[in-house]
Scaffold this motif. Structure first.
Motif, short mmCIF file in Angstrom:
data_model
loop_
_atom_site.label_atom_id
_atom_site.label_comp_id
_atom_site.label_asym_id
_atom_site.label_seq_id
_atom_site.Cartn_x
_atom_site.Cartn_y
_atom_site.Cartn_z
N ASP A 257 0.85 -1.20 0.00
CA ASP A 257 0.00 0.00 0.00
C ASP A 257 0.89 1.25 0.00
O ASP A 257 2.12 1.15 0.03
N LEU A 258 0.28 2.43 -0.02
CA LEU A 258 1.04 3.67 -0.10
C LEU A 258 1.90 3.89 1.13
O LEU A 258 3.01 4.43 1.04
N SER A 259 1.40 3.48 2.29
CA SER A 259 2.18 3.64 3.51
C SER A 259 3.49 2.86 3.44
O SER A 259 4.56 3.37 3.77
N GLN A 260 3.40 1.60 2.98
CA GLN A 260 4.60 0.78 2.84
C GLN A 260 5.55 1.35 1.78
O GLN A 260 6.76 1.34 1.96
N ALA A 261 4.98 1.83 0.69
CA ALA A 261 5.81 2.38 -0.38
C ALA A 261 6.64 3.56 0.12
O ALA A 261 7.78 3.75 -0.32
N LEU A 262 6.08 4.36 1.06
CA LEU A 262 6.79 5.55 1.54
C LEU A 262 7.66 5.30 2.76
O LEU A 262 8.68 5.98 2.95
N THR A 263 7.28 4.36 3.59
CA THR A 263 7.97 4.21 4.89
C THR A 263 8.83 2.96 4.99
O THR A 263 9.58 2.79 5.94
N GLY A 264 8.72 2.04 4.04
CA GLY A 264 9.51 0.82 4.11
C GLY A 264 8.73 -0.30 4.78
O GLY A 264 7.73 -0.08 5.46
N PHE A 265 9.22 -1.53 4.61
CA PHE A 265 8.52 -2.70 5.14
C PHE A 265 9.42 -3.91 5.04
O PHE A 265 10.53 -3.85 4.49
N MET A 266 8.94 -5.03 5.56
CA MET A 266 9.68 -6.30 5.53
C MET A 266 8.70 -7.42 5.23
O MET A 266 7.55 -7.38 5.65
N PHE A 267 9.16 -8.41 4.50
CA PHE A 267 8.32 -9.58 4.21
C PHE A 267 9.20 -10.78 3.93
O PHE A 267 10.42 -10.67 3.81
N PHE A 268 8.57 -11.95 3.84
CA PHE A 268 9.29 -13.20 3.61
C PHE A 268 8.81 -13.85 2.31
O PHE A 268 7.63 -13.77 1.96
N ILE A 269 9.76 -14.50 1.62
CA ILE A 269 9.44 -15.23 0.39
C ILE A 269 9.84 -16.69 0.60
O ILE A 269 10.95 -16.99 1.03
N CYS A 270 8.91 -17.58 0.31
CA CYS A 270 9.21 -19.01 0.34
C CYS A 270 9.80 -19.40 -1.01
O CYS A 270 9.12 -19.33 -2.04
N THR A 271 11.07 -19.77 -1.05
CA THR A 271 11.75 -20.04 -2.31
C THR A 271 11.34 -21.40 -2.88
O THR A 271 10.65 -22.19 -2.23
N LEU A 272 11.77 -21.66 -4.11
CA LEU A 272 11.41 -22.91 -4.77
C LEU A 272 11.99 -24.13 -4.06
O LEU A 272 11.45 -25.22 -4.16
N ASP A 273 13.10 -23.95 -3.34
CA ASP A 273 13.69 -25.07 -2.61
C ASP A 273 13.33 -25.02 -1.13
O ASP A 273 14.07 -25.51 -0.28
N LYS A 274 12.17 -24.36 -0.81
CA LYS A 274 11.56 -24.39 0.52
C LYS A 274 12.36 -23.65 1.58
O LYS A 274 12.30 -24.01 2.77
N ARG A 275 13.09 -22.62 1.23
CA ARG A 275 13.75 -21.78 2.22
C ARG A 275 12.93 -20.51 2.44
O ARG A 275 12.19 -20.07 1.56
N GLU A 276 13.08 -19.92 3.63
CA GLU A 276 12.44 -18.65 3.94
C GLU A 276 13.44 -17.53 3.69
O GLU A 276 14.49 -17.47 4.32
N LEU A 277 13.12 -16.66 2.77
CA LEU A 277 14.02 -15.58 2.40
C LEU A 277 13.46 -14.26 2.94
O LEU A 277 12.35 -13.86 2.59
#
Length: 366
Positions: A257-277
């Motif tokens: 959202d706009l708040s995240q776009a302006l202030t920054g944020f953090m998230f996790f991606i589950c990779t194809l080999d099942k790691r948390e990035l």
């Protein structure tokens, strides 16, 4: 400079109205006898031209001189454009160039490579190549009561699309492909039956879409034909989170959202080999902004011969593409009057602070 012109038709002992096929046959007849690379032990297989009663005005010349003339003559008469210009304008027009309705024809010059002309006609260095091939690699024959005896022809190849998930491309895998094919089930080759056959494919990590896996002569078996090839063509199966780009890069899209776009944020991606990035964004995410994480894409597949592939089968892959994160902006669908007022006040205050910051930076620059 005036000089006598060479009669290319007389060189090949053909009339001016001869067809292209007749010109070619005449060249072949002469070239077989005059080619200097012919094995001298085979000379007894040819009747001398004098005994055939086919003497031409070139006969008194040496064989090497005749050899040069017949190749130059065929280089002209075997080419439709050169022959048309020679017929109309003679050798002078051919060598000096002429103006044609569709443009200027530049002067012709013989390249001087006699074997180039020879190999163009015979499609080989040797006029007996097809005979030699038939002896060294005899054709496959069939003999059946129904069809008699004949040469087997190969059936057309069968192509199938093989969907690979990005997880399979990431780690590599073994695919067992089941095919149904006609097979001969008795010694007399008179009865066929459809049977299931399993083909094993070794999918290397990083295999790109469009890669072809060919199983030679694994198609239907018929008495009078050679089985066709079965070819599997790799294709990417759609993935809910990732998309392949540039063969080895992965694209991941994340909604903000706009708040995240302006202030920054953090998230996790589950990779194809099942790691948390873990991904941390501290920049302002402006339109077109992307986050690139090196070496988190797909393995870079290399073309290797069988020996190299066996030697490096257990070797760890160190070359990878990148993970490219793109962002989708989620705007609110509706704002109340109070929400609009707060947003307006916020951006006014925000703009004021920007101007103050610019002034302070300007003072420090001085």
């Amino acid at each position: 400079m005036n000089r006598p012109e060479l009669d290319y038709y007389a060189v090949l002992d053909q009339p001016r109205g001869a067809s292209k096929e007749q010109i070619t046959l005449a060249y072949r007849r002469l070239a077989i006898r005059l080619c200097p690379h012919r094995d001298k032990k085979d000379e007894h297989d040819f009747v001398p031209l004098a005994q055939e009663g086919r003497l031409t005005h070139l006969s008194p010349m040496g064989e090497l001189k005749q050899w040069a003339y017949i190749n130059m003559a065929y280089d002209v008469l075997g080419n439709d454009l050169y022959r048309a210009i020679y017929d109309r304008f003679g050798e002078a027009g051919l060598f000096e160039g002429v103006m044609l309705p569709n443009g200027y024809f530049p002067p012709y010059q013989y390249h001087g490579d006699h074997m180039k002309v020879y190999e163009k006609v015979f499609a080989s260095y040797s006029p007996y190549a097809n005979v030699i091939d038939a002896i060294a690699n005899p054709p496959s024959l069939y003999a059946t009561r129904q069809n008699g005896i004949g040469v087997r022809t190969k059936d057309a190849s069968t192509e199938r699309i093989m969907q690979l998930s990005l997880e399979e491309v990431r780690t590599g895998c073994v695919k067992l492909m089941h095919v149904w094919r006609q097979e001969i089930v008795n010694a007399k080759e008179s009865r066929l039956e459809k049977r299931k056959h399993t083909l094993k494919l070794n999918i290397a990590p990083g295999t790109t879409a469009g890669t072809r896996f060919c199983f030679k002569e694994e198609g239907d078996r018929y008495p009078a034909t050679i089985p066709g090839d079965i070819i599997f063509i790799a294709a990417d199966k759609p993935h809910p989170d990732f998309e392949r780009r540039n063969h080895h890069d992965l694209v991941y899209r994340y909604d903000i959202d706009l708040s995240q776009a302006l202030t920054g944020f953090m998230f996790f991606i589950c990779t194809l080999d099942k790691r948390e990035l873990k991904v941390v964004i501290t920049d302002v995410v402006y339109p077109g902004y992307t986050k690139v994480i090196p070496l988190e894409g797909l393995p870079k597949c290399r073309n290797m011969d069988a020996t190299t592939a066996i030697r490096e089968a257990n070797k760890k892959i160190e070359q990878f593409g990148d993970l490219i994160i793109e962002f989708n902006y989620i705007f609110p669908k509706y704002l109340t009057p109070r929400m609009k007022g707060l947003t307006r006040d916020f951006f006014q205050e925000f703009r004021k602070m920007e101007l103050e910051l610019e002034e302070e930076e300007g003072k420090h620059m001085k």
